[in-house]
Scaffold this active site. Structure first.
Site, mmCIF file in Angstrom:
data_model
loop_
_atom_site.group_PDB
_atom_site.id
_atom_site.type_symbol
_atom_site.label_atom_id
_atom_site.label_comp_id
_atom_site.label_asym_id
_atom_site.label_seq_id
_atom_site.Cartn_x
_atom_site.Cartn_y
_atom_site.Cartn_z
ATOM 1 N N ASP A 106 0.864 -1.191 0.000
ATOM 2 C CA ASP A 106 0.000 0.000 0.000
ATOM 3 C C ASP A 106 0.894 1.232 0.000
ATOM 4 O OD1 ASP A 106 -2.579 1.392 0.232
ATOM 5 O OD2 ASP A 106 -1.827 2.013 2.192
ATOM 6 N N SER A 107 0.311 2.371 -0.378
ATOM 7 C CA SER A 107 1.056 3.620 -0.330
ATOM 8 C C SER A 107 1.463 3.959 1.105
ATOM 9 C CB SER A 107 0.195 4.744 -0.907
ATOM 10 O OG SER A 107 -1.044 4.784 -0.211
ATOM 11 N N CYS A 133 -11.503 3.113 -0.891
ATOM 12 C CA CYS A 133 -10.219 3.638 -0.446
ATOM 13 C C CYS A 133 -9.893 2.974 0.882
ATOM 14 C CB CYS A 133 -10.283 5.155 -0.278
ATOM 15 S SG CYS A 133 -8.783 5.843 0.452
ATOM 16 N N HIS A 145 -8.453 3.927 3.474
ATOM 17 C CA HIS A 145 -8.572 4.692 4.722
ATOM 18 C C HIS A 145 -10.017 4.841 5.210
ATOM 19 C CE1 HIS A 145 -4.468 5.725 3.903
ATOM 20 N NE2 HIS A 145 -4.394 6.600 4.881
#
Ligand code: DGL
Length: 274
Positions: free
Chosen positions: A8-9, A190, A192
């Site tokens: 993941d980023s 997403c 988050h």
């Protein structure tokens, strides 16, 4: 060790990894968060591809036969090139999968009205990946998208239950729901957004259901491994989990614990374009 790689980023993929490990606890895993260069959400196609490919190659070097891009933005902007160009050239026996296709394969089953809303980063929304993928499986489903560019920074700042979160979530949900009256399902596209679930639920009419991705991706991976024993048998099974970050390890341990729901030990690494 030949672990499953989860990329993941930054921290967000931990919300997906949580479900993957619950569904497939027997395997070894390494998780890599590119925190030094996160967020990816507003970056260009080329940059996201370059960063993601560097991370994928590093994870291959650690022995991963299979990598999950647990990041919608990377799945939207880097996965196709990696699968179609990079892997056949350099690593024909390795596999990289994303989170968009498994979600697209099932999302239509949640909706009765045939109108689904997708919430994501600007990168994910602008790539149009969700409408394009969903159309392959549910051609008559109407898909409406809304970029929520401030939700990731909000969660990263630990502000998911604040007055600012209320304002921003309400604003973006209103923008989404104004696009079509019949939306009955809202996808959190997403990594988050599961941390904002309580705030989102507060501003979503009761008639609209919220769908997260973690469980969908985990079930899909389980299914993939049962259909691909040649990949599954390469993965080692000692239940070892290691966490890596491209930024400060202590920061990752502290913030990552909120996303994973348990404490973490992490190591810092450097990614290069080699
Ligand atoms: N992991 C990203 C995603 O799922 C969100 C964070 C970022 O923009 O890097 O789209």
């Amino acid at each position: 060790m030949r672990p499953i790689g989860i990329f993941d980023s930054g921290y967000g993929g931990l919300t997906v990894f949580r479900n993957i490990r619950d569904a497939l606890p027997e395997y070894d895993y390494i998780y890599l968060g590119d925190n030094a260069r996160a967020p990816y959400g507003n970056r260009s196609f080329d940059t996201i591809h370059a960063y993601t490919w560097e991370a994928v190659q590093w994870m291959f070097a650690q022995g991963c036969p299979l990598i999950i891009l647990a990041c919608n933005t990377a799945s939207a902007k880097a996965l196709r090139t990696i699968q179609q160009k990079n892997l056949p050239n350099k690593f024909p026996d390795k596999r990289v999968l994303g989170v968009i296709r498994p979600t697209a394969e099932i999302i239509g089953q949640f909706s009765k009205s045939g109108h689904v809303g997708v919430l994501g980063t600007s990168g994910t929304v602008n790539s149009n990946s969700y409408p394009l993928e969903i159309e392959k499986f549910f051609p008559s489903l109407s898909v409406y998208q809304q970029a929520c560019p401030l939700w990731v920074p909000l969660v990263e700042a630990g502000e998911e239950n604040s007055a600012a979160a209320d304002l921003l979530v309400e604003e973006n949900l209103t923008q989404l729901l104004q696009q079509a009256r019949d939306i009955d399902t809202v996808l959190l596209a997403c990594t988050h957004y599961p941390l904002l679930a309580a705030t989102i639920a507060k501003h979503l009419p009761d008639s609209i259901q919220m769908v997260g991705q973690g469980q969908i991706v985990a079930e899909s991976l389980k299914d993939y491994l049962s259909r691909h024993p040649e990949i599954a048998k390469q993965i080692t099974q000692t239940k070892t989990v290691q966490f890596f970050t491209t930024d400060n390890a202590a920061d990752f341990e502290e913030k990552g614990a909120r996303f994973l729901g348990q404490s973490i030990r992490a190591k810092q690494i450097v990614l290069t374009s080699e």
